[in-house]
Design a protein around this motif. Structure first.
Motif, PDB file in Angstrom:
ATOM      1  N   ASN A 271       0.826  -1.210   0.000  1.00 57.95           N
ATOM      2  CA  ASN A 271       0.000   0.000   0.000  1.00 57.95           C
ATOM      3  C   ASN A 271       0.856   1.254   0.000  1.00 57.95           C
ATOM      4  N   ASN A 272       2.187   1.075   0.010  1.00 60.67           N
ATOM      5  CA  ASN A 272       3.116   2.198   0.014  1.00 60.67           C
ATOM      6  C   ASN A 272       4.155   2.015  -1.075  1.00 60.67           C
ATOM      7  N   GLY A 273       4.428   3.092  -1.798  1.00 60.67           N
ATOM      8  CA  GLY A 273       5.457   3.044  -2.822  1.00 60.67           C
ATOM      9  C   GLY A 273       5.016   2.304  -4.073  1.00 60.67           C
ATOM     10  N   PRO A 274       5.923   2.168  -5.033  1.00 57.23           N
ATOM     11  CA  PRO A 274       5.579   1.554  -6.322  1.00 57.23           C
ATOM     12  C   PRO A 274       5.436   0.042  -6.219  1.00 57.23           C
ATOM     13  N   ASN A 275       4.555  -0.517  -7.035  1.00 58.55           N
ATOM     14  CA  ASN A 275       4.371  -1.967  -7.131  1.00 58.55           C
ATOM     15  C   ASN A 275       4.593  -2.453  -8.560  1.00 58.55           C
ATOM     16  N   THR A 276       5.497  -1.789  -9.258  1.00 61.17           N
ATOM     17  CA  THR A 276       5.694  -2.085 -10.685  1.00 61.17           C
ATOM     18  C   THR A 276       6.246  -3.484 -10.926  1.00 61.17           C
ATOM     19  N   SER A 277       6.884  -4.070  -9.922  1.00 60.66           N
ATOM     20  CA  SER A 277       7.467  -5.409 -10.097  1.00 60.66           C
ATOM     21  C   SER A 277       6.493  -6.520  -9.701  1.00 60.66           C
ATOM     22  N   VAL A 278       5.274  -6.128  -9.313  1.00 62.56           N
ATOM     23  CA  VAL A 278       4.323  -7.084  -8.736  1.00 62.56           C
ATOM     24  C   VAL A 278       3.037  -7.122  -9.561  1.00 62.56           C
ATOM     25  N   ASN A 279       2.500  -8.327  -9.742  1.00 62.96           N
ATOM     26  CA  ASN A 279       1.165  -8.471 -10.321  1.00 62.96           C
ATOM     27  C   ASN A 279       0.170  -8.284  -9.180  1.00 62.96           C
ATOM     28  N   ILE A 280      -0.156  -7.019  -8.907  1.00 64.38           N
ATOM     29  CA  ILE A 280      -0.950  -6.693  -7.728  1.00 64.38           C
ATOM     30  C   ILE A 280      -2.362  -7.247  -7.831  1.00 64.38           C
ATOM     31  N   SER A 281      -2.878  -7.365  -9.043  1.00 65.91           N
ATOM     32  CA  SER A 281      -4.220  -7.910  -9.242  1.00 65.91           C
ATOM     33  C   SER A 281      -4.278  -9.377  -8.839  1.00 65.91           C
ATOM     34  N   GLU A 282      -3.254 -10.123  -9.229  1.00 60.42           N
ATOM     35  CA  GLU A 282      -3.177 -11.541  -8.876  1.00 60.42           C
ATOM     36  C   GLU A 282      -3.044 -11.721  -7.365  1.00 60.42           C
ATOM     37  N   LEU A 283      -2.213 -10.881  -6.757  1.00 60.97           N
ATOM     38  CA  LEU A 283      -2.016 -10.960  -5.315  1.00 60.97           C
ATOM     39  C   LEU A 283      -3.291 -10.568  -4.572  1.00 60.97           C
ATOM     40  N   LYS A 284      -3.970  -9.570  -5.077  1.00 60.61           N
ATOM     41  CA  LYS A 284      -5.228  -9.121  -4.466  1.00 60.61           C
ATOM     42  C   LYS A 284      -6.266 -10.235  -4.478  1.00 60.61           C
ATOM     43  N   THR A 285      -6.349 -10.958  -5.582  1.00 58.11           N
ATOM     44  CA  THR A 285      -7.302 -12.059  -5.693  1.00 58.11           C
ATOM     45  C   THR A 285      -7.000 -13.149  -4.670  1.00 58.11           C
ATOM     46  N   LEU A 286      -5.711 -13.477  -4.539  1.00 60.58           N
ATOM     47  CA  LEU A 286      -5.326 -14.526  -3.598  1.00 60.58           C
ATOM     48  C   LEU A 286      -5.627 -14.123  -2.161  1.00 60.58           C
ATOM     49  N   MET A 287      -5.243 -12.910  -1.788  1.00 59.30           N
ATOM     50  CA  MET A 287      -5.459 -12.466  -0.416  1.00 59.30           C
ATOM     51  C   MET A 287      -6.944 -12.309  -0.103  1.00 59.30           C
ATOM     52  N   SER A 288      -7.725 -11.959  -1.089  1.00 60.18           N
ATOM     53  CA  SER A 288      -9.175 -11.852  -0.901  1.00 60.18           C
ATOM     54  C   SER A 288      -9.792 -13.222  -0.649  1.00 60.18           C
ATOM     55  N   THR A 289      -9.212 -14.254  -1.253  1.00 64.57           N
ATOM     56  CA  THR A 289      -9.672 -15.620  -1.026  1.00 64.57           C
ATOM     57  C   THR A 289      -9.343 -16.056   0.400  1.00 64.57           C
ATOM     58  N   PHE A 290      -8.128 -15.747   0.838  1.00 61.67           N
ATOM     59  CA  PHE A 290      -7.697 -16.162   2.170  1.00 61.67           C
ATOM     60  C   PHE A 290      -8.357 -15.361   3.281  1.00 61.67           C
ATOM     61  N   SER A 291      -8.587 -14.085   3.042  1.00 62.86           N
ATOM     62  CA  SER A 291      -9.140 -13.222   4.091  1.00 62.86           C
ATOM     63  C   SER A 291     -10.211 -12.300   3.523  1.00 62.86           C
ATOM     64  N   PRO A 292     -11.386 -12.850   3.199  1.00 58.96           N
ATOM     65  CA  PRO A 292     -12.444 -12.039   2.589  1.00 58.96           C
ATOM     66  C   PRO A 292     -12.961 -10.917   3.480  1.00 58.96           C
ATOM     67  N   LYS A 293     -12.815 -11.078   4.803  1.00 63.71           N
ATOM     68  CA  LYS A 293     -13.282 -10.019   5.711  1.00 63.71           C
ATOM     69  C   LYS A 293     -12.478  -8.730   5.558  1.00 63.71           C
ATOM     70  N   ASP A 294     -11.285  -8.843   4.935  1.00 59.47           N
ATOM     71  CA  ASP A 294     -10.407  -7.682   4.771  1.00 59.47           C
ATOM     72  C   ASP A 294     -10.468  -7.065   3.371  1.00 59.47           C
ATOM     73  N   ILE A 295     -11.393  -7.529   2.554  1.00 60.91           N
ATOM     74  CA  ILE A 295     -11.455  -7.031   1.174  1.00 60.91           C
ATOM     75  C   ILE A 295     -11.661  -5.516   1.142  1.00 60.91           C
ATOM     76  N   ASP A 296     -12.635  -5.025   1.898  1.00 60.44           N
ATOM     77  CA  ASP A 296     -12.953  -3.593   1.862  1.00 60.44           C
ATOM     78  C   ASP A 296     -11.886  -2.746   2.562  1.00 60.44           C
ATOM     79  N   THR A 297     -11.373  -3.244   3.676  1.00 58.63           N
ATOM     80  CA  THR A 297     -10.434  -2.448   4.475  1.00 58.63           C
ATOM     81  C   THR A 297      -8.991  -2.567   4.005  1.00 58.63           C
ATOM     82  N   LYS A 298      -8.677  -3.616   3.257  1.00 60.25           N
ATOM     83  CA  LYS A 298      -7.290  -3.823   2.844  1.00 60.25           C
ATOM     84  C   LYS A 298      -7.143  -4.041   1.344  1.00 60.25           C
ATOM     85  N   TRP A 299      -7.519  -5.235   0.881  1.00 59.34           N
ATOM     86  CA  TRP A 299      -7.107  -5.680  -0.462  1.00 59.34           C
ATOM     87  C   TRP A 299      -7.650  -4.798  -1.580  1.00 59.34           C
ATOM     88  N   ASP A 300      -8.881  -4.295  -1.462  1.00 60.41           N
ATOM     89  CA  ASP A 300      -9.433  -3.439  -2.522  1.00 60.41           C
ATOM     90  C   ASP A 300      -8.791  -2.056  -2.553  1.00 60.41           C
TER      91      ASP A 300
END
Length: 303
Positions: A271-300
């Motif tokens: 959530n800080n600095g550049p993420n140009t080396s990361v597929n942030i969309s793919e990571l967001k999908t995975l973390m949303s699967t593991f912790s759906p309660k945090d989708i609104d407060t974190k992953w989205d």
């Protein structure tokens, strides 16, 4: 040149021997507010006894300076006192380690154990015996978590570097089973001490421990560099390996401990600095699967 090489080898061997053999610098809090009208002196004595027991026992055979020790916290809440020397409640165990070249301390583990019953006589001497159950459960639970902390710390510096300490925690769990105290038998619950150490020792699900090492040593310890992209890439790639648990992570207590300990840190990293080396969309999908309660407060919130 040969002397330089020899010195390098000696230093490397020294690091390998000491990096995961740290002792503890612990704080202890006993909260007895739920016990109305009870003698409070025993709780202050227990608090001091536990603090001295944790900090003054030689758990690994190493003597280290304070700055080398693992910072940790044991917070006990007493909810019942069935008799004068028996107690029931919960214990929260937390530990951190420093991140290289920074002032930041990363959480190693954060566990809330709600099955904590024990006996304690005021001013009794607390001594750990790894060969047998203490008979009162207090020393056993505390010692179990001490070696678990040492294991997590070791794994964060060296691939499965915490194995000697996880082995000791496993032995404590074995000694404590069938002793009429809850929390040791993994058959009782998917989230207890027995389930935690059995999961950490299970070679069929050792991916988590590999991720734990690469996340900390190859990723987090390099995040203080001016260019954060390489470290972020390693962290993201490590986390993506957790896809291995996608279909059964709810049944895996060590995985839950990792997620509950690390979710805020993981969010902050990307959530800080550049993420140009990361597929942030793919990571967001995975973390949303593991912790759906945090989708609104974190992953989205990741961009």
């Amino acid at each position: 040149m040969r002397m330089k090489k020899l010195l390098y080898i000696i230093c490397a061997l020294f690091f390998a021997q000491t990096a995961f053999s740290q002792e503890l610098l612990a704080t202890v809090q006993i909260n007895n507010q739920q016990i109305a009208g009870s003698n409070t002196q025993v709780f202050r004595t227990l608090e001091k006894s536990l603090r001295d027991f944790i900090n003054n026992t030689s758990w690994t055979g190493k003597k280290l300076q304070n700055f080398e020790k693992i910072k940790c916290n044991f917070a006990v809440v007493i909810s019942e006192r069935p008799s004068n020397n028996s107690f029931k409640g919960s214990i929260v165990v937390q530990a951190t380690r420093p991140v290289f070249n920074s002032q930041y301390e990363t959480p190693l583990m954060n566990i809330n154990d709600t099955n904590f019953t024990f006996e304690y006589n005021e001013n009794e001497n607390l001594v750990f015996n790894e060969r047998q159950f203490s008979g009162k459960n207090l020393i056993d639970v505390i010692s179990f978590y001490i070696y678990t902390i040492l294991g997590y710390d070791g794994d964060s510096y060296q691939l499965k570097g915490g194995q000697p300490w996880f082995d000791k925690a496993f032995k404590i769990a074995q000694n404590s089973q069938n002793q009429n105290y809850d929390g040791w038998n993994q058959i009782e619950s998917q989230r207890n001490r027995g389930s935690l150490i059995s999961g950490l020792q299970n070679e069929n699900t050792s991916t988590l421990r590999t991720v734990y090492y690469s996340y900390h040593r190859s990723g987090l310890d390099n995040l203080a560099k001016q260019d954060q992209n390489p470290a972020k890439k390693i962290i993201a790639e490590s986390l993506m390996q957790l896809k291995f648990y996608e279909n059964n992570f709810q049944m895996n207590y060590p995985f839950s401990v990792f997620l509950e300990t690390k979710s805020t840190e993981i969010f902050n990293i990307f959530n800080n600095g550049p993420n140009t080396s990361v597929n942030i969309s793919e990571l967001k999908t995975l973390m949303s699967t593991f912790s759906p309660k945090d989708i609104d407060t974190k992953w989205d919130k990741w961009k």
